[in-house]
Design a protein around this motif. Sequence first.
Motif, PDB file in Angstrom:
ATOM      1  N   SER A   1       0.701  -1.064   0.036  1.00 34.39           N
ATOM      2  CA  SER A   1       0.143   0.042   0.073  1.00 34.39           C
ATOM      3  C   SER A   1       0.823   1.459   0.186  1.00 34.39           C
ATOM      4  O   SER A   1       0.430   2.360  -0.317  1.00 34.39           O
TER       5      SER A   1
ATOM      6  N   THR B   1       3.484   5.011  -9.511  1.00 36.40           N
ATOM      7  CA  THR B   1       3.370   6.358 -10.176  1.00 36.40           C
ATOM      8  C   THR B   1       3.833   7.319  -8.993  1.00 36.40           C
ATOM      9  O   THR B   1       3.266   7.386  -7.833  1.00 36.40           O
ATOM     10  N   ASP B   2       4.568   8.391  -9.520  1.00 39.78           N
ATOM     11  CA  ASP B   2       4.822   9.434  -8.543  1.00 39.78           C
ATOM     12  C   ASP B   2       5.336  10.768  -9.454  1.00 39.78           C
ATOM     13  O   ASP B   2       5.730  10.712 -10.587  1.00 39.78           O
TER      14      ASP B   2
ATOM     15  N   SER C   1       5.834  -7.446  -2.824  1.00 42.50           N
ATOM     16  CA  SER C   1       4.685  -7.651  -3.359  1.00 42.50           C
ATOM     17  C   SER C   1       4.506  -8.783  -4.177  1.00 42.50           C
ATOM     18  O   SER C   1       5.064  -9.046  -5.294  1.00 42.50           O
TER      19      SER C   1
ATOM     20  N   PHE D   1       0.245   0.128 -12.174  1.00 39.82           N
ATOM     21  CA  PHE D   1      -0.132  -0.663 -10.960  1.00 39.82           C
ATOM     22  C   PHE D   1       0.050   0.243  -9.765  1.00 39.82           C
ATOM     23  O   PHE D   1       0.536   1.186  -9.618  1.00 39.82           O
ATOM     24  N   ASP D   2      -0.594  -0.113  -8.612  1.00 41.00           N
ATOM     25  CA  ASP D   2      -0.635   0.574  -7.441  1.00 41.00           C
ATOM     26  C   ASP D   2       0.924   0.804  -6.800  1.00 41.00           C
ATOM     27  O   ASP D   2       1.718  -0.071  -6.525  1.00 41.00           O
ATOM     28  N   GLY D   3       1.078   1.887  -6.552  1.00 40.46           N
ATOM     29  CA  GLY D   3       2.285   2.156  -5.839  1.00 40.46           C
ATOM     30  C   GLY D   3       3.331   2.573  -6.893  1.00 40.46           C
ATOM     31  O   GLY D   3       4.620   3.021  -6.583  1.00 40.46           O
TER      32      GLY D   3
ATOM     33  N   THR E   1       3.410   3.973  -1.503  1.00 39.31           N
ATOM     34  CA  THR E   1       3.994   4.111  -2.751  1.00 39.31           C
ATOM     35  C   THR E   1       5.487   3.913  -2.961  1.00 39.31           C
ATOM     36  O   THR E   1       6.020   3.055  -3.636  1.00 39.31           O
TER      37      THR E   1
ATOM     38  N   ASP F   1       2.174  -9.595  -6.256  1.00 40.18           N
ATOM     39  CA  ASP F   1       1.691  -9.038  -7.461  1.00 40.18           C
ATOM     40  C   ASP F   1       2.589  -8.907  -8.251  1.00 40.18           C
ATOM     41  O   ASP F   1       2.526  -8.717  -9.674  1.00 40.18           O
TER      42      ASP F   1
ATOM     43  N   GLU G   1       5.956   6.580 -13.921  1.00 42.28           N
ATOM     44  CA  GLU G   1       4.747   5.519 -14.057  1.00 42.28           C
ATOM     45  C   GLU G   1       5.132   4.311 -14.450  1.00 42.28           C
ATOM     46  O   GLU G   1       5.576   4.026 -15.273  1.00 42.28           O
TER      47      GLU G   1
ATOM     48  N   THR H   1       6.828   0.260  -2.459  1.00 39.60           N
ATOM     49  CA  THR H   1       6.411  -0.703  -3.551  1.00 39.60           C
ATOM     50  C   THR H   1       7.325  -0.520  -4.730  1.00 39.60           C
ATOM     51  O   THR H   1       7.974  -1.626  -5.093  1.00 39.60           O
ATOM     52  N   THR H   2       7.431   0.775  -5.109  1.00 40.38           N
ATOM     53  CA  THR H   2       8.463   0.997  -6.180  1.00 40.38           C
ATOM     54  C   THR H   2       9.887   1.107  -5.752  1.00 40.38           C
ATOM     55  O   THR H   2      10.756   0.947  -6.825  1.00 40.38           O
TER      56      THR H   2
END
Length: 408
Positions: free
Chosen positions: A23, A140-141, A182, A136-138, A25, A184, A128, A28-29
């Motif tokens: 959850s 993008t910034d 993650s 995918f969630d997290g 950002t 996913d 992105e 995750t990235t």
Amino acid sequence: MKRKIIAALLLGMAITVTGCSGSNTKETTSATEAQSESAESEVAQADSETAGGEAEETEATPERPDYKALDYVTLGEYKGLEVTLQSIDVTDEEIDSQVEADLNSNDKLEEVTEGTVENGDVVNIDYEGKLDGEAFDGGTDKGYDLTIGSGTFIEGFEEGLIGKNIGDTVDLDLTFPENYGSTDLAGKDVVFTVTINSVKRAPELTDELVAEISDYKTIDEYRQSIKDNLTEQKKSEQDNAKINDLVGLAYQNATVNEYPQEMIDYQLEVVTKYYKSYAEQYGMEYADFLQQQIGMTEQEFLEKMTETVKQSLAQEMVLRAIAETENVEVSDEKFQSKCEEYAASVGMTDVDAFISQYGRNEIMASILQDEAVEILEKNAVVKNPDGTLAETESGEEATEAETEKAAE
């Protein structure tokens, strides 16, 4: 060198599950491989505020059960274990990296208007990430400051920006690590579209600039201080790695035949109370907290934690079995001395309060492990990175075990 004991004060044990919800950002990235590996549940020390006695009073944890480790463990070889020390050499590149970090934290980096992105630059980017064409969630910034070469993002991301111009938009075809936090994204091929908004770079270092960002007056003094600090850090890391390697070898050589059920029940109770207290702080039901924050049902969490508790307990049991085999006895004086050491390490000055808070059995468990670690170290064959025998802390070139091993 005074080391921090690996028994880690198994006080107020709690389980930390990371990388499950996906959850956050940045987590995750931009998690490194080391972070993603930590997605495996691990036993961790309870909240530092609780350790420091500053948290609100909660329901008391029951007294830790006592047990005899040799009833459950068959030891293998634990004397004469051979380990090789990590290097503590500090490179110019590491010093340069710290200089750049200091310049950045003091807002001394200079805007770059021409040229391309280089290693060490701080680039401001929009990005992105897409999986199968879908964001995918997290992933993008906008306006994110990334230091190239820091290893903040997954492999290939930072390297893919080197040589690109300010204003460029590039597509980076990357693959998340198989062990990424993650599930996913783990092992999946993704595309990051990245726009380079601006670039900052460290200016040429001068004596005047050194005086602005440090307590030193010359470049040589400043760089030497960085080298000294990094050397001390590496010495600590070297010692911790040595201990972990020795414990790991002793564990590999041993066999855990069974687990004391009362210890598993006790540690699961501690973990459950720990997370229930967090759920209360968030004003959530326990089941909802686990589902939203960790992504597990109560039953799934219990099963996962049972396995994790066993993994952690197994190492403790092996160390404790070594202490029992060596007939280690803890005098009242040593117990008190250790309590003072432990209390200080968690920021407590009242030793009696420390003993009352954590309980004699919990503290004794840590002491016995500490004693076992000392036995492993005393009887180990420790080599320098170049293969020569290392000096002991007392300054002797090698222990008796090292000498015998070398003569074989």
